[in-house]
Design an enzyme around this catalytic site. Structure first.
Site, PDB file in Angstrom:
ATOM      1  N   ASP A  23       0.817  -1.216   0.000  1.00 34.57           N
ATOM      2  CA  ASP A  23       0.000   0.000   0.000  1.00 34.57           C
ATOM      3  C   ASP A  23       0.848   1.261   0.000  1.00 34.57           C
ATOM      4  OD1 ASP A  23      -2.059  -1.817   0.192  1.00 34.57           O
ATOM      5  OD2 ASP A  23      -3.198  -0.617   1.613  1.00 34.57           O
ATOM      6  N   SER A  59      -4.972   5.220   5.526  1.00 35.34           N
ATOM      7  CA  SER A  59      -3.886   4.332   5.913  1.00 35.34           C
ATOM      8  C   SER A  59      -3.864   4.213   7.424  1.00 35.34           C
ATOM      9  CB  SER A  59      -2.557   4.902   5.420  1.00 35.34           C
ATOM     10  OG  SER A  59      -1.472   4.318   6.099  1.00 35.34           O
TER      11      SER A  59
END
Length: 618
Positions: free
Chosen positions: A81, A516
């Site tokens: 990610d 995140s």
């Protein structure tokens, strides 16, 4: 008594062809009666959390075969990610979770494996494998690659700890010189392993402990430490025992759906709230529960969030505390132990390694004085740059058992009696929105600001970096939900840039996308329903007043009902262009297929299978 699944392919004259192929993989006559254990690995050279996993499958296999099983390894994909962040690559991150779940199901069912060891680590890999395990409902043990050591940088008279987020914030801060920014970049991620804070990867690996599906230390023992070798070996030995208990003793208590029950999911969410885990865990726990037909929903998370205190603050909520510090404080068993003493967990649930969680805590909670537990949780960072597992054996001289002012607190000395995550409701989030309260300053727990609306993350970033966002603004990023993105991008760059511009404590950011695990500040995501499904976030206009009240769990657009109705009528009048963003974005066929099937964040962004008519008999 259930029959070994593998005997479908290893027994009977009609399976001569299958046995011939098994022999070509190295199996011998004496192997055909043994349990076949699938090892679902996720090694890749793209991801620091997985770069060291290449040999872990062989290590687990050696333990499996030592105790009488047959090990067969396969690999899944793994998206980083952090590398995919801030560009079109992030559209693929959440959809990869479904592909991972499917690939594990496909391989295990196609080859009739009897049980699974899941070697995971980073953001979507652990959730994908968890979803598959709940679908398959055969014995499983999770073992992660472990967290990265925290970065360190020497300053005047002090060593400062770093992580990935520090490098991003520094790079966007005009007051940080190029040389200082480069030094932080070079120091932030020193070893293999999942990023060192309480970000999504580490949060999920911790939650597998609370669910009862992994061994003590899984979420906190460093990737580089030699003690982690035994974790992999133990997983291999344990899975064969679990397989035999199911197939030879008809003991259904070893199955994932018997272990990861509603009570276990409540334990996992309670842990998540107490340790201020990533908001993404909400998405993934809801998805896993749905796969396992567990009655666990957003309203349960809301209920738990109102009674669980915040016992632990880890980066990004507290920049000088990382997973290595959580480990020294006793790791997940220690946090669960404090929650148990506060009467907040179900300790009668089973685990893959102890009859009940209560039994496990008697041994593994470091406050109970067990020598083996003390030895495990003294495993320390080696402070040497490396991409290799088991490369160091450093140990702390003493554990952190300070429950008043240490890394982990007891309930009486909690960072706050209100937990680290909260679910907000209101006209902007009728089905809920999520905020990581552990990362929000007390001064802005209630906040009223002026909407600044953007229909892509890129446009919001440009406005922040272009100094067009000021104190008191609420940055609204919409059409970034599961359908609208598609793929529900993480908003790490906007939150990091707000920090670097000195706006992290005076602005808010709300989105139907997600964040995140490294995000902090007044960042509210998962707004449901999303803009692409007619959510009110799609009708917000520049200059609107938005009211956020975390203590009372509300998120409200201060616009009259009549004005909202007028806006909705005008939007619906657009016909084919209604509830679609005004932006240019190329969306691949694969992502279009994902968007067509996905559900809202309030349901874990899983696929809506009601769209499919399944023939159960042909």
């Amino acid at each position: 008594m259930p029959a070994y699944r593998s005997r479908t392919t290893t027994h009977g004259r009609n399976m001569a062809g299958a046995r011939a192929l098994w022999r070509a993989t190295g199996m011998k006559d004496g192997d055909f009666g043994k349990p076949i254990i699938a090892i679902a690995n996720s090694f890749t050279q793209f991801v620091p959390g997985h770069v060291h996993l290449k040999d872990m499958g062989s290590l687990v296999a050696s333990a499996i075969e030592e105790v009488g099983g047959i090990a067969k390894e396969f690999n899944t994909i793994a998206v980083d990610d952090g590398i995919a962040m801030g560009h079109g690559g992030m559209l693929y991150s959440l959809p990869s979770r479904e592909l991972i779940a499917d690939s594990v199901e496909y391989m295990v069912n196609a080859h009739c494996a009897d049980a699974i060891v899941c070697i995971s680590n980073c953001d979507k890999i652990t959730p994908g494998m968890l979803m598959a395990s709940m679908r398959l409902n055969i014995p499983v043990v999770f073992v992660s690659g472990g967290p990265m050591e925290a970065g360190k940088i020497n300053g005047p008279g002090v060593t400062r700890k770093l992580d990935l987020i520090d490098s991003m914030v520094a790079a966007a801060n005009p007051d940080v010189s190029d040389s200082e920014s480069e030094q932080i970049e070079r120091s932030a991620c020193p070893t293999c392993g999942s990023c060192s804070g309480m970000f999504t990867a580490n949060s999920m690996n911790c939650l597998t402990e609370a669910l009862g599906l992994s061994l003590p230390g899984n979420g906190s023992l460093l990737a580089t430490h030699n003690d982690r070798r035994e974790l992999f070996l133990s997983a291999g030995r344990r899975i064969v025992e679990l397989a035999r208990r199911w197939y030879e003793q008809d003991d259904a208590s070893v199955l994932p759906r018997s272990i990861a029950t509603r009570a276990a999911f409540e334990n996992a969410m309670t842990l998540d709230i107490a340790m201020g885990g990533s908001t993404n865990t909400v998405l993934h726990l809801l998805a896993a529960a749905r796969e396992g037909e567990v009655d666990f929903h957003m309203h349960d998370i809301d209920r738990l969030s109102r009674r669980v205190p915040n016992l632990c603050k880890v980066a990004p909520a507290k920049n000088d505390v990382h997973m290595e510090d959580v480990h020294r404080a006793g790791g997940i068993p220690a946090i669960l132990g404090e929650l148990d003493r506060a009467g907040l967990i179900h300790k009668d649930v089973p685990t893959v390694y102890a009859p009940t969680l209560g039994d496990a805590l008697k041994k593994w909670d470091i406050l109970n004085g067990d020598e083996e537990a003390a030895h495990l949780f003294k495993a320390a960072p080696g402070n040497v740059r490396t991409v290799h597992a088991f490369s160091q054996s450093s140990r702390y001289h003493e554990l952190d058992q300070d429950r008043e002012g240490g890394v982990l607190r007891d309930k009486a000395h909690a960072f706050s009696q209100d937990g680290g995550l909260a679910v907000l409701y209101g006209n902007l989030a009728e089905d809920g929105a999520i905020v990581k309260t552990a990362g929000v300053e007390a001064s802005i727990l209630t906040f009223t600001g002026t909407a600044r609306v953007f229909e892509s993350q890129d446009d919001a970033v440009a406005a922040i970096l272009g100094n067009r966002i000021v104190a008191g603004d609420v940055v609204v990023i919409r059409y970034e939900g599961p359908k609208g993105g598609p793929g529900m991008q993480e908003m790490l760059y906007p939150t990091s840039y707000l920090k670097s511009k000195g706006l992290g404590k005076v602005c808010a950011l709300i989105t139907d996308g997600r964040f995140s695990g490294g995000s902090s500040g007044l960042s509210i995501g998962h707004m449901s329903p999303e803009a692409a499904e007619g959510g009110l976030i799609g009708l917000v206009e520049d200059g609107d007043r938005i009211e956020i009240d975390i203590p009372n769990r509300t998120l409200h657009l201060a616009v009259s009902d009549s004005d909202i109705a007028d806006r909705r009528e005008r939007m619906n009048a657009r016909g084919a262009s209604a509830w679609k963003p005004n932006r240019e974005r190329v969306v691949s066929k694969a992502l279009q297929a994902y968007a067509a099937m996905t559900t809202s964040a309030a349901h874990g962004a899983v696929r809506d299978l009601s769209q499919i008519i399944v023939k159960t008999r042909i």
